[in-house]
Design a protein around this motif. Structure first.
Motif, short mmCIF file in Angstrom:
data_model
loop_
_atom_site.label_atom_id
_atom_site.label_comp_id
_atom_site.label_asym_id
_atom_site.label_seq_id
_atom_site.Cartn_x
_atom_site.Cartn_y
_atom_site.Cartn_z
N SER A 14 0.89 -1.20 0.05
CA SER A 14 -0.09 -0.04 0.03
C SER A 14 1.01 1.32 -0.24
O SER A 14 1.65 1.31 0.74
CB SER A 14 -0.97 -0.05 1.07
OG SER A 14 -1.63 1.35 1.26
N MET A 30 3.07 -0.41 -13.70
CA MET A 30 2.32 -0.73 -12.87
C MET A 30 0.89 -1.54 -13.54
O MET A 30 0.52 -1.35 -14.36
CB MET A 30 1.45 0.51 -12.37
CG MET A 30 2.46 1.79 -11.95
SD MET A 30 1.45 3.02 -11.27
CE MET A 30 2.87 4.21 -10.96
N VAL A 33 -3.31 -1.89 -10.45
CA VAL A 33 -3.29 -1.10 -9.48
C VAL A 33 -4.62 -0.14 -9.27
O VAL A 33 -5.17 0.15 -10.14
CB VAL A 33 -2.20 0.12 -9.80
CG1 VAL A 33 -0.58 -0.66 -9.54
CG2 VAL A 33 -2.30 0.67 -11.01
N ASP A 34 -4.81 0.32 -8.05
CA ASP A 34 -5.94 1.00 -7.78
C ASP A 34 -5.30 2.63 -7.57
O ASP A 34 -4.46 2.89 -6.81
CB ASP A 34 -6.38 0.65 -6.39
CG ASP A 34 -7.76 1.41 -5.88
OD1 ASP A 34 -7.94 2.54 -6.56
OD2 ASP A 34 -8.23 1.35 -4.94
#
Length: 246
Positions: A14, A30, A33-34
Motif C-alpha cells: 500500500s 504498474m 493498481v488502484d
C-alpha cells in the motif's frame, strides 16, 4: 537525484497517500493498481517520443489537448516564426494579466500562501524572473551577469560556473516582485517584437547543460514552456486556496 538506483518491485504494497516529489518514474510499470483519486503532475510529459499509457492507451495527447482548451493561447507556445512568437507572447501576457487580477482580488496574504509545500504565487513570479534572465538574458543576449537579485532559483540547481549568491535570501515585498516581473515581461516582449527568421536559428549555449545545443528559437520555446507551466501551477493553487476558504 541519482541515476543509478536499482529498480525496485512493490508487490501487494500500500502506497496510499504517498507523495512523490522530483522522483524519476520514467519506464515504471504498474499492473492491477488502484489509482482512484491519484494526482500526477508531469510538466515534461510531452517531450518528443514520450508516452503515458493507461490501460494500453497513450493519454499524453489528450492531456495536451485538454490543457490547450483550458488555457487559451497555450497551443501557440510551439510557434516557430517571428509573427507566431509575437502572438504566443501576447497570449502569455493576457493569461497572466487575468491571473494577477484574480490574485489581487483575493484576501490579503493570498500571494504568500504555499499549497502543499509548493512555491507561493509571489515565489512563482520570482522564479519566472529568474527563468527569463537565464534563457533570454544569459542564453540569448549573452549578458555576463543577467540575474536580478529577486529571482527565485530552484534550490538544487546551479548554473554552470555561476555564483548563485547573487540571489537575495530576504523576502521582498509583493510590490517589488510585481515591478521586476513586469520589467522581465517587457524584456521578452521587446525582444520578440524585433526578432527575425535569421536570428531564430542562431546557435546558443544551454545555461544548465552546455553540452546540449540550443538556438534562439529553442530558448524562446523554453521561456514559453516555463510561463505556461507555472501559470498552470499558479491557477491550480489559487483554486485550492479559494476552495479552502469556502
Amino acid at each position: 537525484m541519482s541515476d543509478d538506483a536499482e529498480p525496485r518491485e512493490f508487490v501487494r504494497t500500500s502506497l496510499r497517500g504517498a507523495r512523490f516529489v522530483e522522483v524519476d518514474l520514467s519506464g515504471a510499470v504498474m499492473r492491477a493498481v488502484d489509482v482512484a483519486g491519484m494526482e500526477m503532475d508531469a510538466p515534461w510529459l510531452l517531450g518528443e517520443g514520450d508516452a503515458l499509457l493507461v490501460n494500453g492507451v497513450d493519454v499524453a495527447p489528450y492531456v495536451d489537448a485538454e490543457l490547450d482548451r483550458r488555457f487559451p493561447g497555450r497551443a501557440l507556445r510551439r510557434a516557430d516564426d517571428p509573427d507566431g512568437l509575437r502572438a504566443a507572447w501576447a497570449a502569455v501576457e493576457s493569461a497572466w494579466a487575468a491571473t494577477l487580477a484574480r490574485a489581487a482580488a483575493m484576501p490579503p496574504g493570498t500571494v504568500d500562501v504555499s499549497v502543499g509545500g509548493e512555491w507561493s504565487f509571489a515565489q512563482t513570479l520570482r522564479h519566472l524572473v529568474m527563468a527569463t534572465d537565464t534563457w533570454l538574458g544569459r542564453a540569448i543576449l549573452e549578458v555576463e551577469q543577467p540575474y536580478h537579485p529577486l529571482g527565485q532559483p530552484n534550490d538544487e540547481y546551479e548554473l554552470d560556473g555561476y555564483d548563485m549568491s547573487v540571489f537575495t535570501t530576504e523576502t521582498p515585498t509583493y510590490a517589488e516582485v510585481l515591478a521586476v516581473r513586469a520589467d522581465r515581461v517587457a524584456m521578452v516582449r521587446d525582444f520578440v517584437a524585433g526578432v527575425d527568421e535569421a536570428a531564430l536559428g542562431v546557435p546558443r549555449q544551454n545555461p544548465w547543460a552546455p553540452q546540449h545545443p540550443e538556438t534562439t528559437l529553442s530558448c524562446l520555446h523554453t521561456i514559453l514552456e516555463e510561463e505556461w507551466e507555472h501559470h498552470r501551477f499558479a491557477v491550480r493553487d489559487l483554486d485550492a486556496i479559494a476552495a479552502a476558504a469556502r
